[in-house]
Design an enzyme around this catalytic site. Structure first.
Site, PDB file in Angstrom:
ATOM      1  N   ARG A 153      25.492  14.233 -20.341  1.00 36.22           N
ATOM      2  CA  ARG A 153      26.472  13.307 -20.921  1.00 36.22           C
ATOM      3  C   ARG A 153      27.759  14.000 -21.323  1.00 36.22           C
ATOM      4  O   ARG A 153      28.820  13.383 -21.354  1.00 36.22           O
ATOM      5  CB  ARG A 153      25.881  12.616 -22.164  1.00 36.22           C
ATOM      6  CG  ARG A 153      24.793  11.622 -21.870  1.00 36.22           C
ATOM      7  CD  ARG A 153      24.050  11.269 -23.115  1.00 36.22           C
ATOM      8  NE  ARG A 153      23.476  12.466 -23.705  1.00 36.22           N
ATOM      9  CZ  ARG A 153      22.728  12.500 -24.785  1.00 36.22           C
ATOM     10  NH1 ARG A 153      22.463  11.384 -25.434  1.00 36.22           N
ATOM     11  NH2 ARG A 153      22.234  13.621 -25.244  1.00 36.22           N
ATOM     12  N   SER A 213      18.630   8.580 -27.692  1.00 36.43           N
ATOM     13  CA  SER A 213      17.411   8.061 -28.324  1.00 36.43           C
ATOM     14  C   SER A 213      17.529   8.163 -29.836  1.00 36.43           C
ATOM     15  O   SER A 213      17.062   7.278 -30.567  1.00 36.43           O
ATOM     16  CB  SER A 213      16.198   8.869 -27.861  1.00 36.43           C
ATOM     17  OG  SER A 213      16.046   8.785 -26.472  1.00 36.43           O
TER      18      SER A 213
END
Ligand code: PNS
Length: 164
Positions: free
Chosen positions: A92, A130
């Site tokens: 990312r 998450s």
């Protein structure tokens, strides 16, 4: 046959994870998703819950060449056990890269035949993690659009059950 592993804690599996898996499933003949069991961590979801959630998301996304299983210990042992020569990682940002590059160093030492393949995250997913999903859940905020729809449903059912 080109086989890859895609491993993680997946606590829970996000739409970013699903996007990486979907793209890996196009590149490889088979992708084995490995859910890490780490006895040092206390995950929000049990390994079995995480596997069931990922399986539901995989089915819903129509990905036919992915399987999901739990693995303890080292990623290289998991890759060897399933006969995979590739290790798929999503990136990312630079922080992910720093971490992954170091992991690749150790994985290569342990298993020189395992090639790590990086897939850059879709720009729409770079902020999704998450841990952010868990934080939102803890404060009772919605997580729609951050995890696959099927997972959102499973989590909502669990929250309802826990509240009873
Ligand atoms: O989703 P995560 O927690 O960022 O996934 C990280 C994961 C599971 C890929 C990584 O922690 C891992 O491979 N753990 C197993 C232990 C291991 O093989 N470490 C590499 C050598 S130090």
């Amino acid at each position: 046959m080109k086989k890859a592993v895609f491993a993680g804690s997946f606590d829970p599996f996000t739409i970013g994870h699903l996007d990486v898996l979907r793209r890996a499933a196009v590149l490889f003949d088979e992708v084995c998703v490995g859910v890490l069991v780490n006895p040092e961590k206390r995950p929000l979801f049990s390994p079995e819950e995480r596997c069931a959630m990922i399986e539901a998301a995989v089915r819903d996304a129509g990905i036919e060449n992915a399987s999901v299983m739990v693995f303890p210990g080292l990623l290289v042992d998991f890759a060897r056990a399933v006969g995979a020569a590739y290790n798929v990682r999503g990136l990312r940002n630079g922080m992910d890269f720093e971490y992954e590059y170091s992991m690749e160093y150790f994985n290569r030492r342990l298993c020189p035949g395992l090639e790590t393949v990086y897939l850059a995250a879709d720009p729409a997913h770079v902020q999704i993690s998450s841990s952010a999903v868990r934080m939102l859940m803890a404060s009772g905020a919605g997580i729609d659009g951050l995890v696959p729809d099927q997972i959102c449903k499973i989590i909502a059912e669990r929250v309802k059950r826990d509240e009873q």
